[in-house]
Design a protein around this motif. Structure first.
Motif, mmCIF file in Angstrom:
data_model
loop_
_atom_site.group_PDB
_atom_site.id
_atom_site.type_symbol
_atom_site.label_atom_id
_atom_site.label_comp_id
_atom_site.label_asym_id
_atom_site.label_seq_id
_atom_site.Cartn_x
_atom_site.Cartn_y
_atom_site.Cartn_z
ATOM 1 N N ALA A 64 32.917 24.264 84.259
ATOM 2 C CA ALA A 64 32.925 23.366 83.102
ATOM 3 C C ALA A 64 33.505 24.035 81.865
ATOM 4 O O ALA A 64 33.646 23.393 80.832
ATOM 5 C CB ALA A 64 31.516 22.863 82.815
ATOM 6 N N ASP A 65 33.839 25.334 81.950
ATOM 7 C CA ASP A 65 34.398 26.084 80.829
ATOM 8 C C ASP A 65 33.567 25.902 79.555
ATOM 9 O O ASP A 65 34.081 25.639 78.482
ATOM 10 C CB ASP A 65 35.854 25.695 80.582
ATOM 11 C CG ASP A 65 36.579 26.730 79.723
ATOM 12 O OD1 ASP A 65 36.198 27.922 79.779
ATOM 13 O OD2 ASP A 65 37.512 26.354 79.000
ATOM 14 N N LEU A 66 32.260 26.066 79.700
ATOM 15 C CA LEU A 66 31.338 25.868 78.581
ATOM 16 C C LEU A 66 31.454 26.947 77.518
ATOM 17 O O LEU A 66 31.272 26.681 76.336
ATOM 18 C CB LEU A 66 29.894 25.831 79.094
ATOM 19 C CG LEU A 66 29.527 24.653 79.982
ATOM 20 C CD1 LEU A 66 28.140 24.857 80.574
ATOM 21 C CD2 LEU A 66 29.606 23.363 79.216
ATOM 22 N N GLY A 67 31.728 28.171 77.939
ATOM 23 C CA GLY A 67 31.740 29.278 76.991
ATOM 24 C C GLY A 67 30.334 29.535 76.466
ATOM 25 O O GLY A 67 29.370 28.878 76.864
ATOM 26 N N ASP A 68 30.206 30.479 75.553
ATOM 27 C CA ASP A 68 28.893 30.823 75.010
ATOM 28 C C ASP A 68 28.262 29.655 74.258
ATOM 29 O O ASP A 68 27.065 29.390 74.376
ATOM 30 C CB ASP A 68 29.002 32.035 74.075
ATOM 31 C CG ASP A 68 29.255 33.326 74.830
ATOM 32 O OD1 ASP A 68 28.907 33.399 76.024
ATOM 33 O OD2 ASP A 68 29.804 34.266 74.222
ATOM 34 N N GLY A 69 29.066 28.922 73.484
ATOM 35 C CA GLY A 69 28.543 27.805 72.705
ATOM 36 C C GLY A 69 28.024 26.672 73.574
ATOM 37 O O GLY A 69 26.943 26.122 73.311
ATOM 38 N N GLY A 70 28.766 26.330 74.601
ATOM 39 C CA GLY A 70 28.340 25.259 75.508
ATOM 40 C C GLY A 70 27.101 25.632 76.288
ATOM 41 O O GLY A 70 26.201 24.810 76.482
#
Length: 160
Positions: A64-70
């Motif tokens: 989902a390519d959330l990254g740290d923020g997601g």
């Protein structure tokens, strides 16, 4: 005006009740939302790749390519939401770094029911592993933790 007879105003929301109960929520004449459906909606985390409902026992957020923020958003929702039954969380391939791993550690500290956590193929690194290791001292329910391909050195493995 006839449609709003007996309605009471609460902020910007009109509660309409034909039988004296606050069981119907509506903003206008075009849509009616029942309270139980509304509570389900606001208790659900929606993302373009996945959703998490209050009754879900597993959540797969892979690719989902959330990254740290997601990931921080998902963890915040799981900590503060109404889902009390989540047992499995998958966050594979989400560009998760040490900051996101810290949020996952907060989730582990607060969720005593989570049994399986998969953080494979991210960039958690030793810093994130250290936060997770501290959280595991509090969480006694986790029985499976996958950290495959996360840029963890021997020091990070030793901390676990």
């Amino acid at each position: 005006e006839d449609a709003l007879d007996g309605a009471e105003m609460r902020g910007n929301t009109t509660i309409v009740s034909d039988d004296g109960h606050d069981d119907v929520i509506t903003q206008n004449h075009f849509m009616t939302i029942h309270r139980e459906d509304f509570e389900e909606i606001i208790s659900t985390y929606f993302h373009p790749h996945f959703s998490c409902f209050p009754h879900d026992t597993s959540l797969r957020c892979n690719f989902a390519d959330l990254g740290d923020g997601g990931v921080a958003d998902v963890c915040f929702f799981l900590i503060n939401g109404q889902n009390q039954v989540l047992r499995s969380l998958e966050l594979l391939y989400n560009n998760l770094g040490p900051l996101g791993a810290t949020k996952v550690a907060e989730l582990l500290s607060s969720n005593v029911k989570l049994e399986t956590l998969d953080l494979s193929y991210n960039a958690v690194s030793d810093e994130g592993i250290t936060a997770i290791a501290h959280a595991l001292k509090i969480n006694s329910s986790l029985t499976s933790l996958s950290l495959r391909s996360n840029r963890v050195s021997h020091h990070g493995a030793w901390v676990l």
